[in-house]
Scaffold this motif. Structure first.
Motif, short mmCIF file in Angstrom:
data_model
loop_
_atom_site.label_atom_id
_atom_site.label_comp_id
_atom_site.label_asym_id
_atom_site.label_seq_id
_atom_site.Cartn_x
_atom_site.Cartn_y
_atom_site.Cartn_z
N GLY A 243 31.31 -25.40 28.64
CA GLY A 243 30.60 -26.26 29.58
C GLY A 243 29.28 -25.66 30.00
N LYS A 244 29.22 -24.35 30.04
CA LYS A 244 28.02 -23.64 30.46
C LYS A 244 27.56 -22.74 29.30
CE LYS A 244 26.80 -21.39 34.75
NZ LYS A 244 27.33 -20.68 35.88
N GLY A 245 26.30 -22.79 28.97
CA GLY A 245 25.79 -21.95 27.88
C GLY A 245 25.82 -22.68 26.55
N GLY A 246 25.34 -21.99 25.52
CA GLY A 246 25.24 -22.61 24.20
C GLY A 246 26.53 -22.53 23.40
N ALA A 247 26.61 -23.37 22.40
CA ALA A 247 27.78 -23.40 21.52
C ALA A 247 27.77 -22.17 20.62
CB ALA A 247 27.78 -24.66 20.69
N PHE A 248 28.96 -21.78 20.18
CA PHE A 248 29.06 -20.64 19.26
C PHE A 248 30.26 -20.83 18.35
CE2 PHE A 248 31.31 -19.49 23.13
CZ PHE A 248 32.53 -19.03 22.67
N ALA A 249 30.29 -20.04 17.30
CA ALA A 249 31.43 -20.05 16.37
C ALA A 249 32.21 -18.76 16.58
CB ALA A 249 30.94 -20.15 14.93
N GLN A 250 33.50 -18.88 16.89
CA GLN A 250 34.39 -17.73 17.01
C GLN A 250 35.01 -17.54 15.62
OE1 GLN A 250 34.92 -15.94 19.95
NE2 GLN A 250 36.08 -14.49 18.71
N VAL A 251 34.69 -16.43 14.96
CA VAL A 251 35.07 -16.24 13.56
C VAL A 251 35.98 -15.02 13.43
CG1 VAL A 251 34.20 -15.91 11.22
CG2 VAL A 251 32.84 -17.19 12.87
N GLU A 252 37.12 -15.24 12.76
CA GLU A 252 38.00 -14.12 12.41
C GLU A 252 37.62 -13.68 11.01
OE1 GLU A 252 42.63 -13.45 11.31
OE2 GLU A 252 42.26 -14.62 13.12
N LEU A 253 37.21 -12.41 10.88
CA LEU A 253 36.75 -11.87 9.60
C LEU A 253 37.73 -10.85 9.06
CD1 LEU A 253 33.06 -11.23 10.74
CD2 LEU A 253 33.81 -13.03 9.21
N ARG A 254 37.85 -10.79 7.72
CA ARG A 254 38.69 -9.77 7.06
C ARG A 254 37.79 -9.00 6.10
NH1 ARG A 254 41.27 -9.43 2.27
NH2 ARG A 254 40.89 -11.61 1.81
N ASN A 255 37.82 -7.67 6.23
CA ASN A 255 37.02 -6.82 5.37
C ASN A 255 37.57 -6.87 3.95
OD1 ASN A 255 35.96 -4.46 3.98
ND2 ASN A 255 35.20 -3.82 5.98
N LEU A 256 36.72 -7.15 2.97
CA LEU A 256 37.18 -7.27 1.59
C LEU A 256 37.46 -5.92 0.94
CD1 LEU A 256 34.87 -10.13 0.28
CD2 LEU A 256 37.30 -10.24 0.80
N ARG A 257 36.94 -4.84 1.52
CA ARG A 257 37.17 -3.52 0.92
C ARG A 257 38.41 -2.84 1.46
NH1 ARG A 257 31.18 -3.25 1.02
NH2 ARG A 257 30.57 -3.49 -1.16
N ASN A 258 38.65 -2.91 2.77
CA ASN A 258 39.80 -2.17 3.33
C ASN A 258 40.82 -3.07 4.05
OD1 ASN A 258 38.66 -2.72 5.82
ND2 ASN A 258 37.71 -0.71 6.02
N GLY A 259 40.55 -4.37 4.15
CA GLY A 259 41.53 -5.30 4.73
C GLY A 259 41.55 -5.35 6.25
#
Length: 187
Positions: free
Chosen positions: A33-49
């Motif tokens: 409601g306050k502030g700009g929109a964002f994307a919450q992203v869950e990332l997985r490292n391709l080298r070490n998992g």
């Protein structure tokens, strides 16, 4: 490499972030409601998992990496490593067996899979979407039991348990979806 906005990240995208290669596993677009929109992203490292949760605002720029996909033939497993061969150049590569996770039992001798490369480094492997397996053990077919949604457990030749329709018996070939690990159809 192309830069994309933080709000353009999709699951499956490979990003260069914090001096590493990361695959976006889950992406939630949040509009507080306050502030700009964002994307919450869950990332997985391709080298070490390892995993990482990161917020990307729409103004943030991230580098999207394109991985080269090559078909490789599975040869054998040794000391926890899977050995694959390029069918054009006959070059062999090794990938850790735990890279496939719970889908590892579906990998069969001589099977062609897709391996993703970044420059010359092999990072990821994908099994075919559908694999033929033989039912080793299941309950016998009961005549008159034709309820639409009744499934029974079955053990496949690779040791994996799946639920199959009541008409499937022992020693039958079935097709299993490797993404959902469920019965797809008779072979």
């Amino acid at each position: 490499m192309p830069k994309i906005n933080g709000n353009e990240i999709r699951p499956g995208n490979v990003l260069e972030h914090n001096d590493g290669l990361w695959s976006a596993v889950k992406v939630d677009h949040v509009k507080p409601g306050k502030g700009g929109a964002f994307a919450q992203v869950e990332l997985r490292n391709l080298r070490n998992g390892s995993k990482l949760n990161e917020r990307f605002r729409s103004a943030d720029k991230v580098e999207r990496v394109r991985l080269e996909q090559k078909d490789q033939q599975f040869l054998y497993e040794t000391d926890g490593m899977l050995v694959f061969m390029d069918s054009e150049t006959y070059e062999q590569i090794e990938l850790p067996a735990d890279l496939l996770g719970e889908r590892r039992p579906f990998l069969q001798d001589g099977m062609t899979i897709t391996v993703e490369f970044y420059e010359s480094e092999a990072l990821n492997a994908t099994l075919p979407q559908k694999v033929n397996c033989r039912v080793v053990e299941t309950e016998p077919v009961v005549k008159g039991q034709t309820a639409a949604n009744s499934f029974k457990p079955a053990i496949l030749d690779n040791g994996v348990k799946v639920m199959v329709p009541p008409f499937v018996g022992p020693d039958e070939e079935i097709v299993v979806n490797t993404e959902t690990m469920e019965y797809a159809e008779r072979a």
